[in-house]
Scaffold this motif. Structure first.
Motif, PDB file in Angstrom:
ATOM      1  N   ALA A 181       1.419   7.127  -6.536  1.00  0.00           N
ATOM      2  CA  ALA A 181       0.441   8.209  -6.709  1.00  0.00           C
ATOM      3  C   ALA A 181       1.075   9.560  -6.426  1.00  0.00           C
ATOM      4  O   ALA A 181       0.836  10.538  -7.150  1.00  0.00           O
ATOM      5  N   GLU A 182       1.904   9.634  -5.388  1.00  0.00           N
ATOM      6  CA  GLU A 182       2.592  10.880  -5.058  1.00  0.00           C
ATOM      7  C   GLU A 182       3.561  11.257  -6.176  1.00  0.00           C
ATOM      8  O   GLU A 182       3.698  12.441  -6.530  1.00  0.00           O
ATOM      9  N   ASN A 183       4.201  10.272  -6.769  1.00  0.00           N
ATOM     10  CA  ASN A 183       5.098  10.525  -7.888  1.00  0.00           C
ATOM     11  C   ASN A 183       4.323  11.092  -9.072  1.00  0.00           C
ATOM     12  O   ASN A 183       4.782  12.028  -9.749  1.00  0.00           O
ATOM     13  N   GLY A 184       3.135  10.529  -9.331  1.00  0.00           N
ATOM     14  CA  GLY A 184       2.290  11.057 -10.396  1.00  0.00           C
ATOM     15  C   GLY A 184       1.917  12.507 -10.147  1.00  0.00           C
ATOM     16  O   GLY A 184       1.970  13.347 -11.054  1.00  0.00           O
ATOM     17  N   ARG A 185       1.551  12.789  -8.894  1.00  0.00           N
ATOM     18  CA  ARG A 185       1.193  14.176  -8.562  1.00  0.00           C
ATOM     19  C   ARG A 185       2.373  15.112  -8.785  1.00  0.00           C
ATOM     20  O   ARG A 185       2.234  16.194  -9.363  1.00  0.00           O
ATOM     21  N   ASN A 242      23.642  11.051  -1.826  1.00  0.00           N
ATOM     22  CA  ASN A 242      22.407  11.105  -2.600  1.00  0.00           C
ATOM     23  C   ASN A 242      21.880   9.695  -2.818  1.00  0.00           C
ATOM     24  O   ASN A 242      22.625   8.803  -3.223  1.00  0.00           O
ATOM     25  N   LEU A 243      20.584   9.489  -2.541  1.00  0.00           N
ATOM     26  CA  LEU A 243      19.897   8.241  -2.840  1.00  0.00           C
ATOM     27  C   LEU A 243      18.656   8.550  -3.652  1.00  0.00           C
ATOM     28  O   LEU A 243      18.356   9.724  -3.898  1.00  0.00           O
ATOM     29  N   ASN A 244      17.929   7.541  -4.052  1.00  0.00           N
ATOM     30  CA  ASN A 244      16.701   7.720  -4.829  1.00  0.00           C
ATOM     31  C   ASN A 244      15.564   6.887  -4.236  1.00  0.00           C
ATOM     32  O   ASN A 244      14.954   6.060  -4.910  1.00  0.00           O
ATOM     33  N   ILE A 245      15.275   7.120  -2.975  1.00  0.00           N
ATOM     34  CA  ILE A 245      14.170   6.452  -2.294  1.00  0.00           C
ATOM     35  C   ILE A 245      12.876   7.164  -2.667  1.00  0.00           C
ATOM     36  O   ILE A 245      12.806   8.403  -2.627  1.00  0.00           O
ATOM     37  N   ALA A 246      11.853   6.405  -3.033  1.00  0.00           N
ATOM     38  CA  ALA A 246      10.579   7.010  -3.413  1.00  0.00           C
ATOM     39  C   ALA A 246      10.056   7.884  -2.278  1.00  0.00           C
ATOM     40  O   ALA A 246      10.046   7.472  -1.112  1.00  0.00           O
ATOM     41  N   LYS A 247       9.619   9.088  -2.629  1.00  0.00           N
ATOM     42  CA  LYS A 247       9.127  10.015  -1.615  1.00  0.00           C
ATOM     43  C   LYS A 247       7.686   9.669  -1.265  1.00  0.00           C
ATOM     44  O   LYS A 247       6.836   9.564  -2.151  1.00  0.00           O
ATOM     45  N   PRO A 248       7.392   9.471   0.022  1.00  0.00           N
ATOM     46  CA  PRO A 248       6.026   9.112   0.394  1.00  0.00           C
ATOM     47  C   PRO A 248       5.092  10.316   0.352  1.00  0.00           C
ATOM     48  O   PRO A 248       5.539  11.462   0.225  1.00  0.00           O
ATOM     49  N   ALA A 249       3.799  10.052   0.461  1.00  0.00           N
ATOM     50  CA  ALA A 249       2.832  11.142   0.569  1.00  0.00           C
ATOM     51  C   ALA A 249       3.106  11.924   1.844  1.00  0.00           C
ATOM     52  O   ALA A 249       3.692  11.407   2.805  1.00  0.00           O
ATOM     53  N   VAL A 250       2.696  13.186   1.851  1.00  0.00           N
ATOM     54  CA  VAL A 250       2.929  14.063   2.999  1.00  0.00           C
ATOM     55  C   VAL A 250       2.369  13.412   4.261  1.00  0.00           C
ATOM     56  O   VAL A 250       1.229  12.942   4.295  1.00  0.00           O
ATOM     57  N   GLY A 251       3.216  13.374   5.296  1.00  0.00           N
ATOM     58  CA  GLY A 251       2.787  12.815   6.567  1.00  0.00           C
ATOM     59  C   GLY A 251       2.986  11.326   6.707  1.00  0.00           C
ATOM     60  O   GLY A 251       2.802  10.776   7.799  1.00  0.00           O
ATOM     61  N   GLU A 252       3.326  10.656   5.623  1.00  0.00           N
ATOM     62  CA  GLU A 252       3.540   9.208   5.652  1.00  0.00           C
ATOM     63  C   GLU A 252       5.029   8.892   5.794  1.00  0.00           C
ATOM     64  O   GLU A 252       5.877   9.656   5.348  1.00  0.00           O
ATOM     65  N   PRO A 253       5.354   7.742   6.413  1.00  0.00           N
ATOM     66  CA  PRO A 253       6.770   7.381   6.559  1.00  0.00           C
ATOM     67  C   PRO A 253       7.342   6.837   5.259  1.00  0.00           C
ATOM     68  O   PRO A 253       6.617   6.293   4.427  1.00  0.00           O
ATOM     69  N   ALA A 254       8.643   6.986   5.100  1.00  0.00           N
ATOM     70  CA  ALA A 254       9.349   6.366   3.975  1.00  0.00           C
ATOM     71  C   ALA A 254       9.857   5.005   4.442  1.00  0.00           C
ATOM     72  O   ALA A 254      10.724   4.931   5.319  1.00  0.00           O
ATOM     73  N   ARG A 274       9.374  -4.271   4.983  1.00  0.00           N
ATOM     74  CA  ARG A 274       9.525  -2.823   4.849  1.00  0.00           C
ATOM     75  C   ARG A 274       8.996  -2.019   6.042  1.00  0.00           C
ATOM     76  O   ARG A 274       9.606  -1.006   6.418  1.00  0.00           O
ATOM     77  N   PRO A 275       7.891  -2.417   6.686  1.00  0.00           N
ATOM     78  CA  PRO A 275       7.447  -1.637   7.856  1.00  0.00           C
ATOM     79  C   PRO A 275       8.463  -1.570   8.989  1.00  0.00           C
ATOM     80  O   PRO A 275       8.376  -0.695   9.856  1.00  0.00           O
ATOM     81  N   TYR A 276       9.451  -2.473   8.967  1.00  0.00           N
ATOM     82  CA  TYR A 276      10.478  -2.468  10.001  1.00  0.00           C
ATOM     83  C   TYR A 276      11.665  -1.556   9.642  1.00  0.00           C
ATOM     84  O   TYR A 276      12.565  -1.373  10.460  1.00  0.00           O
ATOM     85  N   PHE A 277      11.656  -1.023   8.434  1.00  0.00           N
ATOM     86  CA  PHE A 277      12.796  -0.231   7.973  1.00  0.00           C
ATOM     87  C   PHE A 277      12.328   1.168   7.560  1.00  0.00           C
ATOM     88  O   PHE A 277      12.271   1.504   6.382  1.00  0.00           O
ATOM     89  N   GLU A 278      11.965   1.956   8.536  1.00  0.00           N
ATOM     90  CA  GLU A 278      11.538   3.329   8.279  1.00  0.00           C
ATOM     91  C   GLU A 278      12.777   4.216   8.191  1.00  0.00           C
ATOM     92  O   GLU A 278      13.700   4.097   9.009  1.00  0.00           O
ATOM     93  N   LEU A 279      12.818   5.078   7.185  1.00  0.00           N
ATOM     94  CA  LEU A 279      14.029   5.818   6.847  1.00  0.00           C
ATOM     95  C   LEU A 279      14.658   6.522   8.048  1.00  0.00           C
ATOM     96  O   LEU A 279      15.866   6.392   8.286  1.00  0.00           O
ATOM     97  N   PRO A 288       0.800  -1.228   0.000  1.00  0.00           N
ATOM     98  CA  PRO A 288       0.000   0.000   0.000  1.00  0.00           C
ATOM     99  C   PRO A 288       0.831   1.275   0.000  1.00  0.00           C
ATOM    100  O   PRO A 288       0.498   2.242  -0.692  1.00  0.00           O
ATOM    101  N   ASP A 289       1.939   1.277   0.748  1.00  0.00           N
ATOM    102  CA  ASP A 289       2.743   2.507   0.771  1.00  0.00           C
ATOM    103  C   ASP A 289       3.474   2.702  -0.559  1.00  0.00           C
ATOM    104  O   ASP A 289       3.707   3.843  -0.977  1.00  0.00           O
ATOM    105  N   ALA A 290       3.833   1.606  -1.244  1.00  0.00           N
ATOM    106  CA  ALA A 290       4.466   1.738  -2.557  1.00  0.00           C
ATOM    107  C   ALA A 290       3.465   2.267  -3.583  1.00  0.00           C
ATOM    108  O   ALA A 290       3.813   3.079  -4.455  1.00  0.00           O
TER     109      ALA A 290
END
Length: 674
Positions: A204-208, A440-452, A351-356, A197-199
């Motif tokens: 969607a955030e990338n599309g925006r 510099n990395l290229n981790i997908a940016k999550p929606a505002v307020g959501e964890p990476a 992934r839920p165990y590896f928050e940026l 779900p977060d991916a």
């Protein structure tokens, strides 16, 4: 431009560039002035009526070019991390000019005469070890740059260097443009079935962010096999995604690759080498083409055999879904299925165990404190070159300020793919500089307020790149030429690969691997299963890497005058000849988007990753088996290797740590090739 911030030394902490003041229009005047000033400084060295001495020639050369160094380091990072059409145009204009500027210095007969005179009499100069090495390295650099060639050959060399610089700029811009253009756009979340779900939210955030509100966008990473291939249930979408990745920039960059390899071969011949590869490795730790051939060639057969064993497991899983054969776009998907069934490991479930933030502070920074005694404080009062670029001050064991670390972790359309470390201010006792470095990395940016939330591979990348950062931060050398990561290309990946070991160290993993909602630690049985699964997939990873390394080697061991007419045909034949034409495993990079070797300084040097991994695997065993506490071992590794930069021969640094020459056994065991 009297208000140009580059024209004065920054007054910020450790001379952090004043990014809040820097504008695009400042770069060109600063470059022009920087080159002019350095040439004036060089002319002053040459015109000195006194006989050449170490101070009036070598030290003066090391002090020269301060303005050019400031602007170039800031520009190179920004053009890669947050480019614009203006910066790309500047890159195209400046690249050949900067190549010409370097030639103007290295091919200055008066300057070389002074350096050569010192070099010939070096035994009588009474220099300390670092100063003697500075003289020797500068002399080598001038000779390798053509200082001893005839005037006619030097003229041709200048032309080649300018053309190559322009081609490299064009190559990287073509990759960036086509990588953007080939992003996969889908209209509904259902099409992304299989992604977490977060991916999906990140797509969607990338599309925006790309102006495609309501769409879901999978932007391409810089390598061939896109990470989403492991999860997407829609086979047609997987095929579409991989095809987009593999086809990048072929029309534009295939001809450029042919032209650049030919120019590099011609330049090598001018300098007395049979190929560009021979020229490159002569100044690396490998030393000879034969040594690289032996290393890479000896790994091919066992790697392919390992991959074939893995393929049999994957094909059995695919048959359960009604498939009779495995395609390249299926491999990662069924590898993930086997991982789940055989090892009970779910990549997305991890992934839920590896928050940026937790991985960064309680993993990467925590490990650096555990091993080296350093600490980190975020400086929100200091401004980076982009809102995502965060600034941390690094404090040494005595509480003193060691330098600055900038972390820029998220992907964006203005950033090139991949992950890397740059220096913004190199350390030097001579110039009184403390280090300022950026990851510099290229981790997908999550929606505002959501964890990476990170994949396991992204956790590894974070630790890897921070290993480069530590190499820069711990630098303790006198001369700028030796600062930080200024070491042979086939050695530079070694410290960063070593730093990956700490991600699985029990006390480090337990400190950061916690569920981002509940705070629960990663279950102990899952940690055990992860350890058991560590060898799974090594066949694929080794074949994928070796295919890219040997592709690089094929392009750059061509003799001068050898004609290539079609880049894709050359690539296919090179892989076939190397024994790596495995249809289900494309090279990690294909020719047309192989930026490492055609625009990133790794030409004839991509072998460096596995060459360095020999040292890395050996050093990991040393850390675990030398009987010393971790902190004591870390101090040895820092003092004898990380702090030394290029001031001592690279393998001498390794021997000072481990106490002997490197051995290949630990690498073979790690990769399942023993």
């Amino acid at each position: 431009m009297s208000d140009n911030p580059f024209f004065a030394t920054s007054t910020l902490v450790h001379e952090l560039p004043p990014f809040a003041e820097i504008r695009e229009e400042h770069y060109l005047p600063a470059f022009q002035q920087g080159m002019a000033v350095q040439l004036t400084e060089i002319a002053g060295i040459v015109a000195d009526p006194e006989p050449p001495t170490f101070d009036n020639t070598l030290v003066a050369l090391e002090r020269s070019g301060a303005l050019l160094r400031r602007v170039r380091l800031a520009f190179d990072n920004q053009e890669a991390s947050d480019t614009t059409p203006v910066l790309q145009e500047l890159d195209a204009v400046l690249s050949p000019r900067l190549a010409g500027h370097a030639d103007a210095i290295h091919l200055d007969p008066g300057l070389f005469a002074r350096i050569d005179a010192l070099y010939r009499g070096r035994a009588e100069l009474g220099l300390d070890a670092e100063s003697l090495r500075l003289l020797e390295r500068h002399h080598t650099a001038f000779v390798r740059a053509g200082a001893e060639l005839s005037a006619e050959d030097q003229h041709r060399l200048r032309v080649i260097n300018a053309e190559l610089a322009a081609d490299e700029a064009a190559f990287r811009q073509n990759v960036l443009a086509d990588t953007r253009a080939r992003a996969i756009v889908v209209g509904t979340a259902e099409e992304l079935d299989g992604l977490s779900p977060d991916a999906v939210a990140a797509a969607a955030e990338n599309g925006r962010a790309l102006g495609l509100d309501g769409s879901y966008v999978l932007s391409l990473k810089n390598f061939s096999n896109q990470t989403e291939l492991a999860a997407l249930g829609d086979r047609a979408l997987r095929e579409r995604l991989l095809a987009a990745s593999l086809g990048r920039a072929a029309a534009a960059n295939g001809p450029l690759a042919i032209r650049m390899s030919a120019l590099r071969a011609e330049r090598a011949a001018l300098l007395g080498y049979p190929s560009h590869g021979a020229y490159v490795v002569a100044d690396e730790t490998a030393g000879t083409v034969e040594a690289v051939d032996a290393m890479l060639g000896g790994l091919v057969a066992p790697a392919v055999a390992n991959a074939e064993r893995e393929k049999a497991e994957l094909l059995a899983a695919a048959r359960a879904d009604g498939l009779t054969e495995l395609a390249a776009h299926d491999w990662a998907y069924y590898a993930e299925k086997v991982r789940r069934t055989s090892y009970l490991i779910d990549g997305d479930g991890l992934r839920p165990y590896f928050e940026l933030e937790r991985v960064l502070h309680d993993g990467v920074f925590f490990a650096a404190g555990l091993v080296y005694g350093v600490s980190f404080t975020e400086r929100t009062d200091l401004v980076g070159y982009h809102p995502d670029a965060r600034v941390f001050e690094v404090f040494d064991t005595d509480g003193g300020s060691l330098g600055l670390f900038l972390g820029d972790f998220h992907a964006r359309a203005s950033k090139r793919g991949g992950a890397w470390m740059n220096e913004l201010v190199p350390q030097s006792d001579l110039l009184g500089k403390r280090p300022v470095v950026v990851n510099n990395l290229n981790i997908a940016k999550p929606a505002v307020g959501e964890p990476a939330l990170l994949t396991w591979d992204e956790v590894r990348t974070l630790f890897h790149e921070f290993g480069h950062a530590l190499h820069g931060l711990f630098s303790d050398v006198r001369y700028p030429l030796f600062s930080g990561t200024e070491v042979p290309r086939d050695f530079v990946e070694f410290p960063s690969q070593v730093n990956e070991m700490w991600m699985t160290r029990p006390e480090v993993l337990a400190n950061y691997a916690r569920h981002h909602v509940t705070g629960e630690p990663l279950p102990a049985e899952l940690v055990e299963r992860m350890a058991a699964a560590e060898g799974f997939g090594q066949g694929f990873r080794t074949v994928e890497y070796l295919a890219a390394a040997l592709l690089d080697w094929a392009w750059h061991t061509l003799p001068a005058g050898h004609e290539v007419t079609d880049a894709e045909e050359f690539e296919a034949e090179a892989l076939r000849r190397a024994g790596l034409a495995v249809p289900e495993i494309p090279p990690r990079y294909r020719t047309a988007y192989f930026s490492h070797i055609f625009s990133g300084g790794y030409s004839a040097g991509y072998y460096a990753y596995i060459w360095s991994e020999v040292l890395d695997a050996d050093t990991v065993e040393w850390f675990g088996g030398n009987g010393r506490p971790v902190r004591e071992s870390g101090e040895i590794f820092r003092r004898e290797l990380l702090a030394r930069g290029g001031s001592r021969p690279a393998l001498d640094c390794f021997r000072a740590v481990v106490g002997r020459d490197p051995e290949i056994g630990p690498l073979l065991a790690r990769r399942g090739l023993g």
